[in-house]
Design an enzyme around this catalytic site. Structure first.
Site, mmCIF file in Angstrom:
data_model
loop_
_atom_site.group_PDB
_atom_site.id
_atom_site.type_symbol
_atom_site.label_atom_id
_atom_site.label_comp_id
_atom_site.label_asym_id
_atom_site.label_seq_id
_atom_site.Cartn_x
_atom_site.Cartn_y
_atom_site.Cartn_z
ATOM 1 N N VAL A 68 7.872 -13.965 22.976
ATOM 2 C CA VAL A 68 6.511 -13.534 23.310
ATOM 3 C C VAL A 68 6.491 -12.435 24.363
ATOM 4 O O VAL A 68 5.450 -11.802 24.584
ATOM 5 C CB VAL A 68 5.641 -14.725 23.767
ATOM 6 C CG1 VAL A 68 5.449 -15.711 22.628
ATOM 7 C CG2 VAL A 68 6.220 -15.399 25.001
ATOM 8 N N ASN A 94 0.851 -20.875 22.643
ATOM 9 C CA ASN A 94 1.361 -22.132 23.188
ATOM 10 C C ASN A 94 2.728 -21.993 23.850
ATOM 11 O O ASN A 94 3.098 -22.819 24.682
ATOM 12 C CB ASN A 94 1.437 -23.173 22.071
ATOM 13 C CG ASN A 94 2.137 -24.435 22.517
ATOM 14 O OD1 ASN A 94 1.602 -25.236 23.274
ATOM 15 N ND2 ASN A 94 3.369 -24.613 22.061
ATOM 16 N N SER A 146 -2.740 -25.769 31.399
ATOM 17 C CA SER A 146 -2.296 -27.041 31.959
ATOM 18 C C SER A 146 -3.375 -27.505 32.929
ATOM 19 O O SER A 146 -4.185 -26.702 33.415
ATOM 20 C CB SER A 146 -0.971 -26.861 32.705
ATOM 21 O OG SER A 146 -0.661 -27.997 33.504
ATOM 22 N N TYR A 159 4.043 -22.195 38.790
ATOM 23 C CA TYR A 159 3.444 -22.787 37.597
ATOM 24 C C TYR A 159 1.921 -22.796 37.712
ATOM 25 O O TYR A 159 1.209 -22.463 36.761
ATOM 26 C CB TYR A 159 3.974 -24.210 37.413
ATOM 27 C CG TYR A 159 3.690 -24.799 36.053
ATOM 28 C CD1 TYR A 159 4.382 -24.357 34.941
ATOM 29 C CD2 TYR A 159 2.743 -25.804 35.887
ATOM 30 C CE1 TYR A 159 4.138 -24.886 33.682
ATOM 31 C CE2 TYR A 159 2.489 -26.346 34.642
ATOM 32 C CZ TYR A 159 3.184 -25.887 33.546
ATOM 33 O OH TYR A 159 2.927 -26.423 32.304
ATOM 34 N N LYS A 163 -0.702 -20.677 35.106
ATOM 35 C CA LYS A 163 -1.638 -21.461 34.308
ATOM 36 C C LYS A 163 -3.088 -21.176 34.718
ATOM 37 O O LYS A 163 -3.991 -21.139 33.870
ATOM 38 C CB LYS A 163 -1.317 -22.949 34.435
ATOM 39 C CG LYS A 163 0.015 -23.327 33.777
ATOM 40 C CD LYS A 163 0.069 -22.922 32.313
ATOM 41 C CE LYS A 163 1.318 -23.433 31.618
ATOM 42 N NZ LYS A 163 1.381 -23.031 30.186
#
Length: 298
Positions: A68, A94, A146, A159, A163
């Site tokens: 990706v 995803n 998330s 993270y 997200k």
């Protein structure tokens, strides 16, 4: 009251629709592919492997390799879709990795890697297919974020940031693309059992050990989470929370902010004092506590 043009009361099937799922050969992506096939959609699964493992995909699902991060690869995929299908109805972004760690321990290489895959990979996929969806006057873009995109526990900066970026991007596009009848959803699950832990490999080993434990011992499977997410996708919901713990944590942050702040500050102090490497476990505890508070509220 006037009807909200962004909502759906009744689920709409994806039967006969053309769908792409990145990260589609394992874990949550694989479970979403299974949901789409059962619903009668035509599905192309995308992943980084040269070939999908035997038995990884239901019969009839197509497969193409794509990293990706590769903009040219996205252009080639768009050209293939246009030549083969003549359009695209559903894009599910995803593919992603996990990186956990404290701000002074996580390396800049880890930051670059997770930004390029989890955030820019989503951006590149959307940019590849939005012109096609605009031209056809319809489409649905779904991105897997998330609960960490909404609830930001200490010790998870990289993270949390990517997200949260996916959530912000999705909210922006929800309004920007509505005039072309393009729906946008963002899935924000809490911990569930998946192979995401296999992507961990940063410098903050203690933090990542806790993450592995929470993922592998989570009470929910990828299939269970995908089933709930899929129902919400069919209703074209924007923020999709797939479990009650996540709902409690998100609503606790919104409506019980003093409790949320106290628990997050305590988690930060625990990390400073070296009293444990359980910041993610404290997030899970926060979810449960806020859920109990809401359940007992008159």
């Amino acid at each position: 009251m006037p009807k909200n043009p962004l909502s759906r009361k009744q689920p709409e099937s994806y039967a006969g629709k053309r769908a792409i799922v990145t990260g589609g050969t394992s874990g949550f992506g694989q479970a979403l592919v299974e949901q789409l096939v059962a619903d009668g959609a035509t599905v192309l699964a995308i992943d980084v492997h040269e070939q999908a493992a035997e038995g990884a995909l239901p019969a009839g699902v197509l497969y193409r390799r794509l990293d990706v991060r590769d903009e040219e690869g996205w252009d080639e995929l768009r050209n293939w879709v246009e030549a083969t299908w003549g359009g695209l109805d559903l894009l599910i972004n995803n593919a992603g990795i996990a990186v956990g760690g404290r701000i002074d321990v996580t390396s800049l290489d880890d930051w670059d890697r997770i930004v390029e895959i989890n955030l820019m990979g989503v951006v590149k996929g959307i940019r590849a297919f939005v012109p096609m969806m605009k031209e056809q006057g319809s489409g649905h873009i779904v991105s897997t974020a998330s609960l960490a995109g909404l609830v930001h526990a200490p010790g998870m900066a990289a993270y949390n940031v990517v997200k949260a970026g996916v959530v912000a991007l999705s909210e922006t596009l929800r309004y920007e693309l509505a005039p072309w009848n393009i729906d946008v959803s963002v899935i924000c699950p809490s911990f569930f059992r998946t192979n995401l832990a296999e992507s961990l490999g940063g410098k903050d080993v203690e933090m990542e050990e806790t993450a592995v434990r929470l993922i592998t011992q989570a009470p929910r499977s990828a299939q269970e989470v995908a089933a709930k997410a899929y129902d919400a996708m069919q209703r074209r919901r924007f923020i999709i929370l797939t479990d009650q713990d996540g709902v409690a944590a998100y609503n606790g942050k919104r409506f019980s902010r003093p409790v949320y702040d106290r628990m997050m500050l305590q988690a930060g102090r625990d990390g400073r004092d070296g009293t444990g490497n359980d910041r993610l476990e404290k997030l899970a505890a926060l979810q449960k506590k806020l859920k109990r508070r809401r359940a007992t509220r008159p």
